[in-house]
Enzyme design. Structure first.
Site, PDB file in Angstrom:
ATOM      1  N   LEU A 110      25.535  80.525  56.798  1.00  0.00           N
ATOM      2  CA  LEU A 110      25.641  81.887  57.331  1.00  0.00           C
ATOM      3  C   LEU A 110      25.919  81.888  58.832  1.00  0.00           C
ATOM      4  O   LEU A 110      25.721  80.878  59.514  1.00  0.00           O
ATOM      5  CB  LEU A 110      24.332  82.642  57.058  1.00  0.00           C
ATOM      6  CG  LEU A 110      23.960  82.860  55.585  1.00  0.00           C
ATOM      7  CD1 LEU A 110      22.568  83.504  55.485  1.00  0.00           C
ATOM      8  CD2 LEU A 110      24.996  83.733  54.882  1.00  0.00           C
ATOM      9  N   GLY A 120      24.149  77.500  62.774  1.00  0.00           N
ATOM     10  CA  GLY A 120      24.260  76.292  63.597  1.00  0.00           C
ATOM     11  C   GLY A 120      25.512  75.461  63.408  1.00  0.00           C
ATOM     12  O   GLY A 120      25.617  74.359  63.958  1.00  0.00           O
ATOM     13  N   LYS A 121      26.481  75.968  62.687  1.00  0.00           N
ATOM     14  CA  LYS A 121      27.689  75.183  62.400  1.00  0.00           C
ATOM     15  C   LYS A 121      28.393  74.759  63.698  1.00  0.00           C
ATOM     16  O   LYS A 121      28.718  73.592  63.888  1.00  0.00           O
ATOM     17  CB  LYS A 121      28.664  75.997  61.517  1.00  0.00           C
ATOM     18  CG  LYS A 121      28.053  76.451  60.200  1.00  0.00           C
ATOM     19  CD  LYS A 121      29.002  77.282  59.362  1.00  0.00           C
ATOM     20  CE  LYS A 121      29.432  78.605  59.981  1.00  0.00           C
ATOM     21  NZ  LYS A 121      28.352  79.588  60.166  1.00  0.00           N
ATOM     22  N   THR A 122      28.641  75.717  64.572  1.00  0.00           N
ATOM     23  CA  THR A 122      29.351  75.410  65.817  1.00  0.00           C
ATOM     24  C   THR A 122      28.499  74.521  66.721  1.00  0.00           C
ATOM     25  O   THR A 122      28.996  73.532  67.287  1.00  0.00           O
ATOM     26  CB  THR A 122      29.722  76.720  66.546  1.00  0.00           C
ATOM     27  OG1 THR A 122      30.601  77.472  65.697  1.00  0.00           O
ATOM     28  CG2 THR A 122      30.415  76.458  67.871  1.00  0.00           C
ATOM     29  N   SER A 179      32.681  79.782  55.239  1.00  0.00           N
ATOM     30  CA  SER A 179      33.157  79.372  53.901  1.00  0.00           C
ATOM     31  C   SER A 179      32.174  79.747  52.787  1.00  0.00           C
ATOM     32  O   SER A 179      31.556  78.873  52.184  1.00  0.00           O
ATOM     33  CB  SER A 179      33.527  77.886  53.853  1.00  0.00           C
ATOM     34  OG  SER A 179      32.660  77.047  54.545  1.00  0.00           O
TER      35      SER A 179
HETATM   36  N1  LIG Z   1      18.505  73.303  64.610  1.00  0.00           N
HETATM   37  C1  LIG Z   1      19.454  74.100  65.066  1.00  0.00           C
HETATM   38  N2  LIG Z   1      20.727  73.822  64.753  1.00  0.00           N
HETATM   39  C2  LIG Z   1      21.712  74.621  65.224  1.00  0.00           C
HETATM   40  N3  LIG Z   1      21.523  75.705  65.992  1.00  0.00           N
HETATM   41  C3  LIG Z   1      20.260  76.017  66.322  1.00  0.00           C
HETATM   42  C4  LIG Z   1      19.176  75.238  65.877  1.00  0.00           C
HETATM   43  N4  LIG Z   1      18.048  75.784  66.347  1.00  0.00           N
HETATM   44  C5  LIG Z   1      18.426  76.842  67.064  1.00  0.00           C
HETATM   45  N5  LIG Z   1      19.743  76.974  67.078  1.00  0.00           N
HETATM   46  C6  LIG Z   1      20.476  78.049  67.731  1.00  0.00           C
HETATM   47  O1  LIG Z   1      21.084  78.830  66.717  1.00  0.00           O
HETATM   48  C7  LIG Z   1      22.359  79.292  67.154  1.00  0.00           C
HETATM   49  C8  LIG Z   1      23.408  78.826  66.170  1.00  0.00           C
HETATM   50  O2  LIG Z   1      24.620  79.457  66.492  1.00  0.00           O
HETATM   51  P1  LIG Z   1      26.047  78.896  66.089  1.00  0.00           P
HETATM   52  O3  LIG Z   1      27.034  79.671  66.869  1.00  0.00           O
HETATM   53  O4  LIG Z   1      26.063  77.407  66.187  1.00  0.00           O
HETATM   54  O5  LIG Z   1      26.107  79.312  64.550  1.00  0.00           O
HETATM   55  P2  LIG Z   1      27.369  79.333  63.591  1.00  0.00           P
HETATM   56  O6  LIG Z   1      26.850  78.826  62.296  1.00  0.00           O
HETATM   57  O7  LIG Z   1      28.512  78.629  64.219  1.00  0.00           O
HETATM   58  O8  LIG Z   1      27.663  80.889  63.454  1.00  0.00           O
HETATM   59  P3  LIG Z   1      29.062  81.652  63.207  1.00  0.00           P
HETATM   60  O9  LIG Z   1      29.356  81.523  61.730  1.00  0.00           O
HETATM   61  O10 LIG Z   1      28.771  83.063  63.581  1.00  0.00           O
HETATM   62  O11 LIG Z   1      30.102  81.024  64.067  1.00  0.00           O
HETATM   63  C9  LIG Z   1      22.572  78.748  68.548  1.00  0.00           C
HETATM   64  O12 LIG Z   1      22.197  79.713  69.488  1.00  0.00           O
HETATM   65  C10 LIG Z   1      21.617  77.553  68.608  1.00  0.00           C
HETATM   66  O13 LIG Z   1      21.188  77.266  69.900  1.00  0.00           O
HETATM   67 MG   LIG Z   2      30.412  79.242  64.803  1.00  0.00          MG
END
Ligand SMILES: Nc1ncnc2c1ncn2[C@@H]1O[C@H](COP(=O)(O)OP(=O)(O)OP(=O)(O)O)[C@@H](O)[C@H]1O
Ligand SMILES: [Mg+2]
Length: 191
Positions: free
Chosen positions: A16, A20-22, A89
């Site tokens: 979702l 944390g993907k990015t 995805s």
């Molecule tokens: N264990 C962890 N792994 C990844 N991110 C974490 C973790 N703990 C806290 N965070 C925080 O959660 C957030 C994750 O955001 P991120 O942009 O990486 O999500 P994403 O999956 O890429 O979302 P999107 O699909 O909207 O792009 C960041 O602010 C990060 O600092």
């Molecule tokens: Mg992202």
């Protein structure tokens, strides 16, 4: 003559928004590049501004977006690059079709995180809007997310730090012959 070339792979993140993907992809990219590996990240947000510009968030458009990312990952993987895909995805079927195309070097990484934590984090302020009904088709709120049935790796971003998640992925890559332990440690020492 070339030295041994490490095999390419596709690290396919799914989860979702805010899971944390990015964040984890960026740590992996930096760590692996520092050790001399060829790495390319295809981040959902970036891809939607170029390769998939103009696509929306219907199931059809989301599937086209994922197929495009998958296509590029396949090209990179067969040229010994570590390709990292970081897009929500949400649909299992299209993820599995990319898996089938790429074969054994497809490594699915499920970023698991409870919705309550994501709503609390709300990094981009999107959950608030989605819950208020201001954004339609928002994955996890008003649009489906189909969890992977058998991902190679699950990271728990509600419980682990991003560094711990990245470290577990690196361990998987070492154990499965995609990354050489010595090469990683050598560059750590140099840094
Ligand atoms: N264990 C962890 N792994 C990844 N991110 C974490 C973790 N703990 C806290 N965070 C925080 O959660 C957030 C994750 O955001 P991120 O942009 O990486 O999500 P994403 O999956 O890429 O979302 P999107 O699909 O909207 O792009 C960041 O602010 C990060 O600092
Ligand atoms: Mg992202």
């Amino acid at each position: 003559m070339r030295d041994f070339v490490h095999p390419g792979a596709t690290l396919w993140f799914t989860g979702l928004s805010g899971s944390g993907k990015t964040t984890v992809s960026n740590i992996l990219e930096e760590t692996l590049k520092r050790s001399g590996y060829k790495v390319e990240v295809l981040d959902g947000d970036v891809v939607r501004t170029n390769l998939s510009k103009g696509l929306g968030f219907s199931k059809e458009d989301r599937d086209i977006n994922i197929k495009r990312i998958g296509f590029v990952c396949n090209l990179l993987t067969r040229n010994d690059v570590i390709a990292i895909a970081a897009a929500i995805s949400p649909y299992r079927e299209v993820r599995d079709s990319v898996r089938e195309m790429i074969g054994d070097s497809f490594i699915e990484i499920f970023c698991e995180c409870p919705l309550e934590v994501l709503v609390e984090r709300d990094v981009k302020g999107l959950y608030k809007k989605a819950l208020a009904g201001e954004i339609k088709n928002f994955t996890g709120v008003s649009d489906p997310y189909e969890e992977p049935v058998n991902p190679e790796i699950t990271v728990f971003s509600g419980k682990e730090t991003p560094e711990e998640s990245a470290e577990r992925i690196i361990q998987y890559l070492i154990e499965n012959g995609y990354v050489d332990d010595d090469m990683l440690h050598r560059s750590y020492k140099v840094a």
